[in-house]
Scaffold this motif. Structure first.
Motif, PDB file in Angstrom:
ATOM      1  N   ALA A  10       0.790  -1.203   0.021  1.00 11.96           N
ATOM      2  CA  ALA A  10      -0.107  -0.064   0.166  1.00 11.96           C
ATOM      3  C   ALA A  10       0.833   1.400   0.167  1.00 11.96           C
ATOM      4  CB  ALA A  10      -1.049   0.027   1.247  1.00 11.96           C
ATOM      5  N   VAL A  11       1.724   1.357   0.591  1.00 11.93           N
ATOM      6  CA  VAL A  11       2.507   2.587   0.985  1.00 11.93           C
ATOM      7  C   VAL A  11       3.781   2.601   0.096  1.00 11.93           C
ATOM      8  CG1 VAL A  11       1.901   2.624   3.500  1.00 11.93           C
ATOM      9  CG2 VAL A  11       4.188   1.630   2.754  1.00 11.93           C
ATOM     10  N   LYS A  12       4.262   1.670  -0.723  1.00 10.35           N
ATOM     11  CA  LYS A  12       5.372   1.704  -1.630  1.00 10.35           C
ATOM     12  C   LYS A  12       5.139   2.750  -2.993  1.00 10.35           C
ATOM     13  CE  LYS A  12       8.388  -0.747  -4.649  1.00 10.35           C
ATOM     14  NZ  LYS A  12       9.729  -0.230  -4.080  1.00 10.35           N
ATOM     15  N   GLY A  13       5.977   3.813  -2.663  1.00 10.85           N
ATOM     16  CA  GLY A  13       5.877   4.747  -3.749  1.00 10.85           C
ATOM     17  C   GLY A  13       4.604   5.876  -3.647  1.00 10.85           C
ATOM     18  N   ALA A  14       3.765   5.631  -2.227  1.00 13.82           N
ATOM     19  CA  ALA A  14       2.890   6.527  -2.039  1.00 13.82           C
ATOM     20  C   ALA A  14       3.475   8.241  -1.637  1.00 13.82           C
ATOM     21  CB  ALA A  14       2.021   6.287  -1.058  1.00 13.82           C
ATOM     22  N   GLY A  15       2.789   8.898  -2.159  1.00 11.18           N
ATOM     23  CA  GLY A  15       3.155  10.457  -1.575  1.00 11.18           C
ATOM     24  C   GLY A  15       2.690  11.016  -0.375  1.00 11.18           C
ATOM     25  N   ILE A  16       1.430  10.657  -0.001  1.00 13.15           N
ATOM     26  CA  ILE A  16       0.701  10.908   1.049  1.00 13.15           C
ATOM     27  C   ILE A  16       0.084   9.688   1.821  1.00 13.15           C
ATOM     28  CG2 ILE A  16      -1.450  11.863   2.181  1.00 13.15           C
ATOM     29  CD1 ILE A  16      -1.160  14.440   0.316  1.00 13.15           C
ATOM     30  N   ILE A  17       0.327   9.574   3.042  1.00 10.85           N
ATOM     31  CA  ILE A  17      -0.143   8.386   3.842  1.00 10.85           C
ATOM     32  C   ILE A  17      -1.302   9.014   4.812  1.00 10.85           C
ATOM     33  CG2 ILE A  17       0.179   6.444   5.249  1.00 10.85           C
ATOM     34  CD1 ILE A  17       3.408   6.581   4.264  1.00 10.85           C
ATOM     35  N   ILE A  18      -2.288   8.363   4.508  1.00 11.06           N
ATOM     36  CA  ILE A  18      -3.532   8.816   5.517  1.00 11.06           C
ATOM     37  C   ILE A  18      -4.075   7.916   6.415  1.00 11.06           C
ATOM     38  CG2 ILE A  18      -5.812   9.457   5.737  1.00 11.06           C
ATOM     39  CD1 ILE A  18      -5.737  10.696   2.801  1.00 11.06           C
ATOM     40  N   ILE A  19      -3.728   7.892   7.768  1.00  7.65           N
ATOM     41  CA  ILE A  19      -3.998   6.982   8.948  1.00  7.65           C
ATOM     42  C   ILE A  19      -5.176   7.503   9.547  1.00  7.65           C
ATOM     43  CG2 ILE A  19      -2.998   6.032  10.985  1.00  7.65           C
ATOM     44  CD1 ILE A  19      -0.033   6.875  10.054  1.00  7.65           C
ATOM     45  N   GLY A  20      -6.286   6.465   9.345  1.00  8.37           N
ATOM     46  CA  GLY A  20      -7.590   6.495   9.943  1.00  8.37           C
ATOM     47  C   GLY A  20      -8.128   5.593  10.722  1.00  8.37           C
ATOM     48  N   ILE A  21      -7.121   5.450  11.984  1.00  7.41           N
ATOM     49  CA  ILE A  21      -7.364   4.319  12.840  1.00  7.41           C
ATOM     50  C   ILE A  21      -7.816   4.791  14.386  1.00  7.41           C
ATOM     51  CG2 ILE A  21      -6.013   2.674  11.679  1.00  7.41           C
ATOM     52  CD1 ILE A  21      -3.742   3.386  13.580  1.00  7.41           C
ATOM     53  N   THR A  22      -8.501   3.960  15.155  1.00 10.16           N
ATOM     54  CA  THR A  22      -8.303   4.119  16.705  1.00 10.16           C
ATOM     55  C   THR A  22      -6.988   4.398  17.140  1.00 10.16           C
ATOM     56  OG1 THR A  22      -8.790   1.922  17.257  1.00 10.16           O
ATOM     57  CG2 THR A  22     -10.715   3.098  16.568  1.00 10.16           C
ATOM     58  N   ALA A  23      -7.068   4.977  18.538  1.00 11.24           N
ATOM     59  CA  ALA A  23      -5.784   5.079  19.024  1.00 11.24           C
ATOM     60  C   ALA A  23      -5.394   3.551  19.598  1.00 11.24           C
ATOM     61  CB  ALA A  23      -6.068   6.000  20.506  1.00 11.24           C
TER      62      ALA A  23
END
Length: 404
Positions: free
Chosen positions: A83-96
Protein backbone atom coordinates in the motif's frame (compact mmCIF):
# COMPACT_ATOMS: atom_id res chain seq x y z
CA UNK A 1 9.13 26.27 1.98
CA UNK A 2 9.82 23.18 -0.11
CA UNK A 3 7.92 22.66 -3.35
CA UNK A 4 5.25 20.04 -2.52
CA UNK A 5 3.86 19.74 -6.06
CA UNK A 6 5.55 16.36 -6.48
CA UNK A 7 2.66 14.95 -4.42
CA UNK A 8 0.20 15.67 -7.24
CA UNK A 9 1.21 12.61 -9.28
CA UNK A 10 1.82 10.17 -6.42
CA UNK A 11 -0.65 7.63 -5.05
CA UNK A 12 -2.40 8.15 -1.73
CA UNK A 13 -2.22 5.29 0.76
CA UNK A 14 -5.02 5.06 3.33
CA UNK A 15 -4.33 2.89 6.36
CA UNK A 16 -7.42 1.67 8.17
CA UNK A 17 -10.74 0.53 6.70
CA UNK A 18 -13.08 1.88 9.35
CA UNK A 19 -15.50 4.74 8.80
CA UNK A 20 -12.86 7.48 8.52
CA UNK A 21 -10.45 5.46 6.40
CA UNK A 22 -13.12 4.24 3.99
CA UNK A 23 -14.59 7.73 3.64
CA UNK A 24 -11.20 9.36 3.02
CA UNK A 25 -10.30 6.69 0.47
CA UNK A 26 -13.59 6.98 -1.41
CA UNK A 27 -13.49 10.77 -1.34
CA UNK A 28 -9.96 10.94 -2.74
CA UNK A 29 -10.75 8.41 -5.47
CA UNK A 30 -13.92 10.23 -6.54
CA UNK A 31 -11.73 13.32 -6.98
CA UNK A 32 -9.52 11.43 -9.42
CA UNK A 33 -6.57 10.31 -7.30
CA UNK A 34 -4.89 6.91 -7.31
CA UNK A 35 -5.86 5.43 -3.94
CA UNK A 36 -4.77 2.31 -2.09
CA UNK A 37 -6.60 1.07 1.01
CA UNK A 38 -4.86 -1.10 3.61
CA UNK A 39 -6.47 -2.91 6.52
CA UNK A 40 -4.99 -5.46 8.88
CA UNK A 41 -8.39 -7.20 8.85
CA UNK A 42 -9.16 -9.29 5.72
CA UNK A 43 -12.87 -9.16 6.54
CA UNK A 44 -13.04 -5.35 6.52
CA UNK A 45 -12.03 -5.11 2.85
CA UNK A 46 -13.47 -8.39 1.63
CA UNK A 47 -15.57 -7.86 -1.48
CA UNK A 48 -14.68 -4.19 -1.93
CA UNK A 49 -12.84 -5.00 -5.15
CA UNK A 50 -16.25 -6.00 -6.55
CA UNK A 51 -18.55 -3.44 -4.94
CA UNK A 52 -16.35 -0.40 -4.44
CA UNK A 53 -17.27 2.02 -1.66
CA UNK A 54 -20.44 4.09 -1.86
CA UNK A 55 -20.03 7.54 -0.32
CA UNK A 56 -23.14 9.62 0.32
CA UNK A 57 -24.96 11.23 3.24
CA UNK A 58 -26.18 14.69 4.16
CA UNK A 59 -22.61 16.07 4.20
CA UNK A 60 -23.84 19.19 5.96
CA UNK A 61 -21.49 22.18 5.88
CA UNK A 62 -21.75 25.95 5.71
CA UNK A 63 -20.68 26.19 2.06
CA UNK A 64 -22.62 23.24 0.68
CA UNK A 65 -19.56 21.26 -0.39
CA UNK A 66 -20.60 17.75 -1.46
CA UNK A 67 -18.99 14.82 -3.23
CA UNK A 68 -20.83 11.52 -3.58
CA UNK A 69 -20.62 8.38 -5.66
CA UNK A 70 -19.33 4.84 -5.83
CA UNK A 71 -15.55 4.74 -5.68
CA UNK A 72 -13.57 1.83 -7.08
CA UNK A 73 -10.13 2.13 -5.52
CA UNK A 74 -6.90 1.10 -7.22
CA UNK A 75 -5.90 -1.32 -4.47
CA UNK A 76 -7.40 -3.10 -1.49
CA UNK A 77 -4.77 -4.95 0.47
CA UNK A 78 -3.75 -6.57 3.73
CA UNK A 79 -0.09 -5.95 2.83
CA UNK A 80 0.98 -2.57 4.20
CA UNK A 81 4.24 -2.56 2.21
CA UNK A 82 2.24 -2.91 -1.00
CA UNK A 83 0.00 0.00 0.00
CA UNK A 84 2.65 2.56 0.98
CA UNK A 85 5.38 1.80 -1.59
CA UNK A 86 5.79 4.89 -3.74
CA UNK A 87 2.90 6.74 -2.09
CA UNK A 88 3.22 10.47 -1.58
CA UNK A 89 0.64 11.00 1.16
CA UNK A 90 -0.16 8.41 3.80
CA UNK A 91 -3.51 8.92 5.52
CA UNK A 92 -3.97 7.08 8.80
CA UNK A 93 -7.57 6.64 9.90
CA UNK A 94 -7.51 4.25 12.86
CA UNK A 95 -8.46 4.22 16.51
CA UNK A 96 -5.82 5.03 19.10
CA UNK A 97 -5.99 1.44 20.34
CA UNK A 98 -4.76 0.20 16.93
CA UNK A 99 -1.87 2.65 16.63
CA UNK A 100 0.88 0.47 18.04
CA UNK A 101 0.26 -2.35 15.60
CA UNK A 102 -0.16 -0.14 12.54
CA UNK A 103 2.65 2.32 13.26
CA UNK A 104 5.30 -0.25 14.16
CA UNK A 105 4.64 -1.87 10.79
CA UNK A 106 4.63 1.46 8.96
CA UNK A 107 7.85 3.03 10.23
CA UNK A 108 10.30 0.58 8.55
CA UNK A 109 8.43 1.05 5.26
CA UNK A 110 8.74 4.85 5.12
CA UNK A 111 10.33 6.51 2.11
CA UNK A 112 11.90 9.94 1.67
CA UNK A 113 9.39 12.64 0.78
CA UNK A 114 6.30 10.98 2.22
CA UNK A 115 3.82 13.05 4.23
CA UNK A 116 1.77 11.41 6.98
CA UNK A 117 -1.64 12.75 8.03
CA UNK A 118 -3.47 11.10 10.93
CA UNK A 119 -7.22 11.55 11.55
CA UNK A 120 -7.61 11.88 14.54
CA UNK A 121 -3.99 12.15 15.68
CA UNK A 122 -4.45 11.02 19.30
CA UNK A 123 -0.65 11.38 19.78
CA UNK A 124 0.14 9.09 16.80
CA UNK A 125 2.73 11.60 15.59
CA UNK A 126 4.60 11.28 18.88
CA UNK A 127 4.56 7.49 18.53
CA UNK A 128 5.81 7.56 14.93
CA UNK A 129 8.78 9.74 15.83
CA UNK A 130 9.51 7.57 18.87
CA UNK A 131 9.46 4.40 16.75
CA UNK A 132 11.67 6.06 14.13
CA UNK A 133 14.27 6.77 16.83
CA UNK A 134 14.03 3.28 18.29
CA UNK A 135 14.26 1.56 14.87
CA UNK A 136 16.96 3.85 13.51
CA UNK A 137 14.78 5.06 10.63
CA UNK A 138 16.12 8.36 9.29
CA UNK A 139 13.92 8.90 6.26
CA UNK A 140 13.08 12.49 5.35
CA UNK A 141 9.35 12.40 6.06
CA UNK A 142 6.81 14.87 7.40
CA UNK A 143 4.76 13.55 10.29
CA UNK A 144 1.61 15.28 11.49
CA UNK A 145 -2.02 14.92 12.36
CA UNK A 146 -5.33 16.60 13.04
CA UNK A 147 -7.54 17.27 16.02
CA UNK A 148 -10.53 15.72 14.28
CA UNK A 149 -11.53 13.94 11.08
CA UNK A 150 -12.75 15.77 7.96
CA UNK A 151 -16.20 14.22 8.44
CA UNK A 152 -18.71 12.91 10.88
CA UNK A 153 -19.16 9.58 9.14
CA UNK A 154 -20.45 6.09 9.77
CA UNK A 155 -20.32 2.73 7.98
CA UNK A 156 -23.78 1.35 7.25
CA UNK A 157 -24.47 -1.77 9.29
CA UNK A 158 -27.21 -4.34 8.76
CA UNK A 159 -27.65 -6.58 11.81
CA UNK A 160 -24.01 -6.07 12.65
CA UNK A 161 -22.80 -6.71 9.07
CA UNK A 162 -20.70 -3.90 7.58
CA UNK A 163 -21.92 -2.75 4.19
CA UNK A 164 -19.61 -1.18 1.54
CA UNK A 165 -21.32 2.14 2.22
CA UNK A 166 -20.28 5.19 4.23
CA UNK A 167 -22.58 8.10 5.00
CA UNK A 168 -21.08 11.46 5.93
CA UNK A 169 -23.31 13.41 8.30
CA UNK A 170 -21.19 16.54 7.93
CA UNK A 171 -17.99 17.82 6.30
CA UNK A 172 -15.65 20.03 8.27
CA UNK A 173 -14.86 23.44 6.81
CA UNK A 174 -11.87 23.95 9.11
CA UNK A 175 -9.56 21.66 11.06
CA UNK A 176 -6.65 22.27 13.41
CA UNK A 177 -3.47 20.38 12.62
CA UNK A 178 0.22 20.32 13.43
CA UNK A 179 3.34 18.28 12.80
CA UNK A 180 6.37 17.00 14.67
CA UNK A 181 8.56 18.96 14.63
CA UNK A 182 6.74 22.21 13.91
CA UNK A 183 9.60 23.34 11.67
CA UNK A 184 7.81 21.32 8.95
CA UNK A 185 4.50 23.10 9.38
CA UNK A 186 4.52 25.09 6.11
CA UNK A 187 5.08 21.96 4.04
CA UNK A 188 2.57 19.99 6.09
CA UNK A 189 -0.15 22.58 5.50
CA UNK A 190 0.74 22.89 1.81
CA UNK A 191 0.38 19.13 1.39
CA UNK A 192 -3.33 19.36 2.22
CA UNK A 193 -3.88 20.77 -1.27
CA UNK A 194 -3.01 17.34 -2.68
CA UNK A 195 -5.42 15.24 -0.57
CA UNK A 196 -9.02 15.64 -1.76
CA UNK A 197 -10.50 14.48 1.56
CA UNK A 198 -9.51 17.96 2.76
CA UNK A 199 -11.18 19.81 -0.12
CA UNK A 200 -14.17 21.01 1.92
CA UNK A 201 -11.64 22.50 4.33
CA UNK A 202 -9.13 23.99 1.89
CA UNK A 203 -12.06 25.43 -0.10
CA UNK A 204 -13.87 26.42 3.11
CA UNK A 205 -12.42 28.38 6.00
CA UNK A 206 -9.12 26.55 5.66
CA UNK A 207 -6.87 24.44 7.85
CA UNK A 208 -5.43 26.04 10.98
CA UNK A 209 -1.89 25.43 12.19
CA UNK A 210 -1.89 24.48 15.85
CA UNK A 211 0.86 25.10 18.38
CA UNK A 212 2.63 21.69 18.49
CA UNK A 213 1.20 18.19 18.60
CA UNK A 214 0.23 18.63 22.26
CA UNK A 215 -2.06 21.45 21.15
CA UNK A 216 -3.66 18.96 18.75
CA UNK A 217 -4.15 16.57 21.66
CA UNK A 218 -5.95 19.28 23.62
CA UNK A 219 -7.84 20.39 20.50
CA UNK A 220 -9.30 16.91 20.06
CA UNK A 221 -12.91 17.49 21.09
CA UNK A 222 -13.63 13.79 21.58
CA UNK A 223 -12.64 13.42 25.26
CA UNK A 224 -14.35 16.60 26.41
CA UNK A 225 -17.58 15.88 24.52
CA UNK A 226 -17.77 12.09 24.46
CA UNK A 227 -16.63 11.15 27.93
CA UNK A 228 -18.91 13.20 30.24
CA UNK A 229 -21.90 12.61 27.95
CA UNK A 230 -21.28 8.85 27.75
CA UNK A 231 -20.44 8.31 31.43
CA UNK A 232 -23.07 10.60 32.94
CA UNK A 233 -25.69 9.64 30.34
CA UNK A 234 -25.07 5.90 30.60
CA UNK A 235 -28.57 5.15 31.94
CA UNK A 236 -30.17 6.70 28.85
CA UNK A 237 -27.93 4.59 26.64
CA UNK A 238 -28.44 1.29 28.49
CA UNK A 239 -32.22 1.78 28.77
CA UNK A 240 -32.59 2.95 25.17
CA UNK A 241 -33.33 -0.52 23.82
CA UNK A 242 -34.28 -2.73 26.78
CA UNK A 243 -36.66 -0.28 28.49
CA UNK A 244 -37.70 2.17 25.78
CA UNK A 245 -37.84 -0.39 22.95
CA UNK A 246 -35.64 1.45 20.46
CA UNK A 247 -33.09 0.06 18.05
CA UNK A 248 -29.84 0.10 20.07
CA UNK A 249 -27.90 1.40 17.07
CA UNK A 250 -30.17 4.46 16.88
CA UNK A 251 -29.02 5.92 20.21
CA UNK A 252 -27.15 9.21 19.89
CA UNK A 253 -25.22 10.67 22.79
CA UNK A 254 -25.82 14.08 21.24
CA UNK A 255 -29.53 13.71 20.54
CA UNK A 256 -30.56 11.72 23.60
CA UNK A 257 -27.85 11.99 26.25
CA UNK A 258 -26.88 15.65 26.56
CA UNK A 259 -28.54 17.89 29.13
CA UNK A 260 -27.57 21.17 30.87
CA UNK A 261 -25.92 19.45 33.84
CA UNK A 262 -23.73 17.28 31.62
CA UNK A 263 -22.82 20.30 29.51
CA UNK A 264 -21.69 22.08 32.67
CA UNK A 265 -19.36 19.17 33.43
CA UNK A 266 -18.01 19.31 29.86
CA UNK A 267 -17.21 22.99 30.31
CA UNK A 268 -15.34 22.36 33.55
CA UNK A 269 -13.49 19.44 31.91
CA UNK A 270 -12.43 21.84 29.13
CA UNK A 271 -11.16 24.40 31.66
CA UNK A 272 -8.90 21.76 33.18
CA UNK A 273 -7.45 21.11 29.72
CA UNK A 274 -6.82 24.82 29.28
CA UNK A 275 -5.07 25.04 32.64
CA UNK A 276 -2.68 22.25 31.65
CA UNK A 277 -1.95 23.86 28.27
CA UNK A 278 -1.26 27.19 29.99
CA UNK A 279 1.11 25.50 32.45
CA UNK A 280 3.07 23.89 29.61
CA UNK A 281 3.09 27.10 27.59
CA UNK A 282 1.20 26.00 24.49
CA UNK A 283 -1.84 27.40 22.76
CA UNK A 284 -5.16 25.64 22.21
CA UNK A 285 -8.63 26.64 20.97
CA UNK A 286 -10.83 28.85 23.13
CA UNK A 287 -14.57 28.25 23.49
CA UNK A 288 -17.14 30.47 25.15
CA UNK A 289 -19.24 29.02 27.95
CA UNK A 290 -22.51 29.07 26.01
CA UNK A 291 -20.99 27.08 23.12
CA UNK A 292 -21.16 23.93 25.24
CA UNK A 293 -24.93 24.19 25.71
CA UNK A 294 -26.02 22.85 22.34
CA UNK A 295 -26.98 19.38 21.09
CA UNK A 296 -23.80 19.40 18.98
CA UNK A 297 -21.70 21.03 21.70
CA UNK A 298 -18.54 22.74 20.42
CA UNK A 299 -18.42 20.51 17.32
CA UNK A 300 -20.88 22.60 15.27
CA UNK A 301 -18.38 25.30 14.40
CA UNK A 302 -16.16 22.73 12.62
CA UNK A 303 -18.73 22.45 9.84
CA UNK A 304 -21.08 25.44 10.25
CA UNK A 305 -18.61 28.13 11.30
CA UNK A 306 -18.88 31.27 13.44
CA UNK A 307 -20.59 34.60 12.85
CA UNK A 308 -18.99 38.04 12.81
CA UNK A 309 -19.13 38.13 16.62
CA UNK A 310 -17.34 34.82 17.05
CA UNK A 311 -20.53 32.98 18.02
CA UNK A 312 -21.86 29.73 16.54
CA UNK A 313 -23.75 30.30 13.29
CA UNK A 314 -26.04 27.42 14.26
CA UNK A 315 -27.14 26.28 17.73
CA UNK A 316 -29.18 23.14 18.38
CA UNK A 317 -31.08 23.94 21.62
CA UNK A 318 -31.01 21.42 24.44
CA UNK A 319 -34.75 21.81 25.08
CA UNK A 320 -35.75 20.65 21.60
CA UNK A 321 -35.47 17.29 19.78
CA UNK A 322 -32.60 16.99 17.33
CA UNK A 323 -31.32 14.22 15.08
CA UNK A 324 -28.24 16.12 13.90
CA UNK A 325 -25.73 14.10 15.91
CA UNK A 326 -23.98 10.91 14.89
CA UNK A 327 -25.14 7.74 16.60
CA UNK A 328 -23.34 6.02 19.49
CA UNK A 329 -22.35 4.77 21.91
CA UNK A 330 -24.63 1.73 22.18
CA UNK A 331 -22.73 0.06 25.05
CA UNK A 332 -19.87 0.79 27.45
CA UNK A 333 -17.39 -1.01 25.16
CA UNK A 334 -17.69 1.81 22.63
CA UNK A 335 -14.59 3.85 21.77
CA UNK A 336 -16.18 6.95 23.31
CA UNK A 337 -15.31 5.22 26.59
CA UNK A 338 -12.65 2.60 25.87
CA UNK A 339 -10.47 4.98 23.82
CA UNK A 340 -11.29 8.46 25.00
CA UNK A 341 -10.77 7.62 28.69
CA UNK A 342 -7.64 5.40 28.87
CA UNK A 343 -5.94 7.41 26.11
CA UNK A 344 -7.35 10.96 26.01
CA UNK A 345 -8.29 11.51 29.64
CA UNK A 346 -5.31 9.55 30.94
CA UNK A 347 -2.81 11.71 29.05
CA UNK A 348 -4.48 14.87 30.34
CA UNK A 349 -4.20 13.47 33.87
CA UNK A 350 -0.51 12.59 33.43
CA UNK A 351 0.30 16.00 31.97
CA UNK A 352 -1.55 17.60 34.89
CA UNK A 353 0.53 15.63 37.38
CA UNK A 354 3.78 16.45 35.58
CA UNK A 355 3.05 20.18 35.40
CA UNK A 356 1.28 20.59 38.74
CA UNK A 357 -2.29 21.14 37.51
CA UNK A 358 -5.16 19.46 39.43
CA UNK A 359 -7.66 17.65 37.20
CA UNK A 360 -10.54 16.52 39.47
CA UNK A 361 -13.22 16.47 36.74
CA UNK A 362 -11.05 14.55 34.28
CA UNK A 363 -9.93 12.18 37.05
CA UNK A 364 -13.55 11.51 38.02
CA UNK A 365 -14.29 10.38 34.47
CA UNK A 366 -11.37 7.94 34.61
CA UNK A 367 -12.58 6.60 37.97
CA UNK A 368 -16.21 6.15 36.88
CA UNK A 369 -15.41 4.70 33.47
CA UNK A 370 -12.94 2.32 35.07
CA UNK A 371 -15.52 1.24 37.64
CA UNK A 372 -17.95 0.39 34.83
CA UNK A 373 -15.22 -1.74 33.25
CA UNK A 374 -14.10 -3.19 36.59
CA UNK A 375 -10.60 -1.81 36.16
CA UNK A 376 -8.40 1.05 37.33
CA UNK A 377 -7.26 2.85 34.22
CA UNK A 378 -4.78 4.91 36.24
CA UNK A 379 -2.93 1.61 36.75
CA UNK A 380 -3.83 -0.50 33.73
CA UNK A 381 -3.64 2.00 30.85
CA UNK A 382 -0.32 1.79 29.02
CA UNK A 383 -0.92 5.26 27.60
CA UNK A 384 1.37 7.46 29.65
CA UNK A 385 4.00 10.06 28.83
CA UNK A 386 6.81 7.50 28.68
CA UNK A 387 4.81 5.43 26.18
CA UNK A 388 4.80 8.43 23.83
CA UNK A 389 8.48 9.18 24.47
CA UNK A 390 8.16 12.45 26.40
CA UNK A 391 7.95 11.37 30.04
CA UNK A 392 11.51 12.24 31.04
CA UNK A 393 11.64 15.62 29.30
CA UNK A 394 11.66 18.88 31.21
CA UNK A 395 9.28 21.60 30.09
CA UNK A 396 12.04 23.29 28.14
CA UNK A 397 13.17 20.02 26.53
CA UNK A 398 9.58 19.13 25.64
CA UNK A 399 8.86 22.44 23.94
CA UNK A 400 12.14 22.31 22.02
CA UNK A 401 11.37 18.76 20.89
CA UNK A 402 7.87 19.66 19.76
CA UNK A 403 8.79 22.88 17.98
CA UNK A 404 12.11 21.81 16.47
Amino acid sequence: MKDMSYLADKPIAVLGAGAVGMTCAADCKLAGKEVRLYSRSPRSIEGLDRTGILLDGIQRNLYGFERSGRAHLDMYTNDMAEAVKGAGIIIIGITALAQEDYLQKLVPLLEDGQVIHTFTDNYASLLIRKYMREMGVEKDVIVGGWASAPYGTRVEKVQGFWMPHVGAKYRAITLRGACLPMSDIDEFMESTKYMPCMDAITEGDGPVAGDTMLDIGFSNVNPVIHVPASILGVSSMENWSDVYGNDPDSYSMYSHGLCPSICEVQYQFFNEERAIADAIGIDMPKYDYEMFFSRRSILTQEYMGLDENGKDNVVFPLDKPCDEGNTGPNNIDHRYITEDIPVGCKIYHDLGVKFGVPTPIIDSMIVLGGAMHKTNWFETSKYNLDYFGIGQMTKEELLKYLRG
